[in-house]
Design an enzyme around this catalytic site. Structure first.
Site, short mmCIF file in Angstrom:
data_model
loop_
_atom_site.label_atom_id
_atom_site.label_comp_id
_atom_site.label_asym_id
_atom_site.label_seq_id
_atom_site.Cartn_x
_atom_site.Cartn_y
_atom_site.Cartn_z
N GLY A 14 0.78 -1.25 0.00
CA GLY A 14 0.00 0.00 0.00
C GLY A 14 0.80 1.29 0.00
N SER A 15 2.04 1.24 -0.50
CA SER A 15 2.81 2.51 -0.49
C SER A 15 2.27 3.50 -1.52
CB SER A 15 4.31 2.24 -0.71
OG SER A 15 4.57 1.88 -2.05
N MET A 92 -3.44 -7.41 -7.11
CA MET A 92 -2.84 -8.53 -7.83
C MET A 92 -3.85 -9.42 -8.54
SD MET A 92 0.22 -7.79 -7.37
CE MET A 92 1.13 -9.23 -7.92
N HIS A 111 2.01 0.55 -13.13
CA HIS A 111 2.82 -0.64 -13.42
C HIS A 111 4.31 -0.24 -13.36
CE1 HIS A 111 3.84 -4.51 -15.06
NE2 HIS A 111 4.65 -3.91 -15.90
N GLU A 144 -9.33 -4.69 -20.88
CA GLU A 144 -9.44 -6.13 -20.57
C GLU A 144 -8.12 -6.88 -20.65
OE1 GLU A 144 -9.96 -4.86 -24.45
OE2 GLU A 144 -11.39 -4.51 -22.83
N GLY A 145 -7.06 -6.25 -21.17
CA GLY A 145 -5.77 -6.93 -21.28
C GLY A 145 -4.93 -6.81 -20.01
N VAL A 146 -3.75 -7.40 -20.06
CA VAL A 146 -2.81 -7.30 -18.93
C VAL A 146 -1.87 -6.12 -19.19
CG1 VAL A 146 -1.00 -8.47 -17.61
CG2 VAL A 146 -2.90 -9.79 -18.53
N ASP A 147 -2.09 -5.03 -18.48
CA ASP A 147 -1.23 -3.84 -18.59
C ASP A 147 -1.20 -3.26 -20.01
OD1 ASP A 147 -0.56 -4.17 -15.85
OD2 ASP A 147 1.03 -5.57 -16.38
C1 GRF Z 1 4.03 -1.29 -7.24
O1 GRF Z 1 5.33 -1.53 -7.68
C2 GRF Z 1 3.09 -1.12 -8.40
O2 GRF Z 1 3.69 -0.54 -9.52
C3 GRF Z 1 2.71 -2.56 -8.71
O3 GRF Z 1 2.63 -3.18 -7.46
C4 GRF Z 1 3.44 -2.49 -6.51
C5 GRF Z 1 2.55 -2.09 -5.38
O4 GRF Z 1 3.26 -1.50 -4.33
N1 GRF Z 1 1.48 -2.60 -9.48
P1 GRF Z 1 2.47 -0.82 -3.14
O5 GRF Z 1 1.50 -1.85 -2.59
O6 GRF Z 1 1.74 0.38 -3.69
O7 GRF Z 1 3.50 -0.43 -2.13
#
Ligand code: GRF
Length: 204
Positions: A14-15, A92, A111, A144-147
């Site tokens: 969650g940063s 995720m 990403h 709908e795709g991956v990134d």
């Molecule tokens: C980050 O590197 C983001 O780009 C990726 O997952 C990570 C999440 O980090 N999608 P955080 O949970 O926000 O610290």
């Protein structure tokens, strides 16, 4: 007009959520985090939200019969909190049709690579192993795709000869924390326009 209401979906640390909450609290972002939803009960992101007094909800995908049912529950929670923009921050899971239909062009993701290079998992490791000289991060709308969705902002960092996936990830993360709130601010200001697969920034 009230502040843009954000719903943040996170699975872990969650940063990025923290960076968004900090930017909003500091007035750098005309938005407020209305709710945080996680598919993981133990996600630090939920703790971070609670310590700011922001509603934090765990929704367990395992307790639903299908992905559609799970996403319908997520959508219901987001709607209950009046969410206008959904921000994936280390979420995720692949977003499915139920969420995409509920929030068309209103889901963003960050990403840790310069898309379209290195989509999917372990992007920083992919970059180190490939031997690129530069990598970075990308904020994009989710499709709908991956990134694969339309790109809003990117930031570039060098890849150094002795980098490990961890050292590169740390360098990229600093930029993530900068450009994610910036992209949300552009959206909040009504400055993002999607045409085809491109995003135009108005009055840039
Ligand atoms: C980050 O590197 C983001 O780009 C990726 O997952 C990570 C999440 O980090 N999608 P955080 O949970 O926000 O610290």
């Amino acid at each position: 007009m009230g502040k843009l209401r954000l719903g943040v979906l996170a699975s872990g640390r969650g940063s990025n959520l923290q960076a968004i909450m900090d930017a909003a609290a500091a007035g750098r972002l005309e938005a407020e985090v209305a709710v945080v939803v996680s598919d993981k009960k133990e996600a630090l992101a939920l703790e971070r939200a609670r310590s700011r007094g922001i509603p934090a909800v765990h929704i367990d995908p395992g307790s639903f019969a299908s992905k559609e049912d799970y996403e319908a529950a997520v959508v219901e929670t987001l709607n209950k909190h009046g969410v206008e923009l959904v921000c994936l921050a280390g979420y995720m899971r692949l977003v499915g049709k139920t969420m995409l239909r509920a929030f068309p062009n209103r889901i963003m993701n960050i990403h840790p690579a310069l898309l379209p290079a290195f989509p999917g998992l372990n992007a920083q490791k992919q970059a180190v192993e490939y031997g690129v000289r530069y990598s970075g991060c990308t904020v994009h709308f989710v499709d709908e795709g991956v990134d694969t969705g339309p790109i809003i902002l990117q930031a570039v960092v060098p890849v150094l000869p002795d980098d490990t996936p961890e050292t590169l990830a740390a360098r990229i993360l600093e930029q993530e924390h900068r450009i994610y709130p910036e992209a949300i601010a552009l959206f909040a200001a009504g400055r993002l326009e999607i045409r085809g697969r491109k995003v135009y920034i108005k009055d840039a």
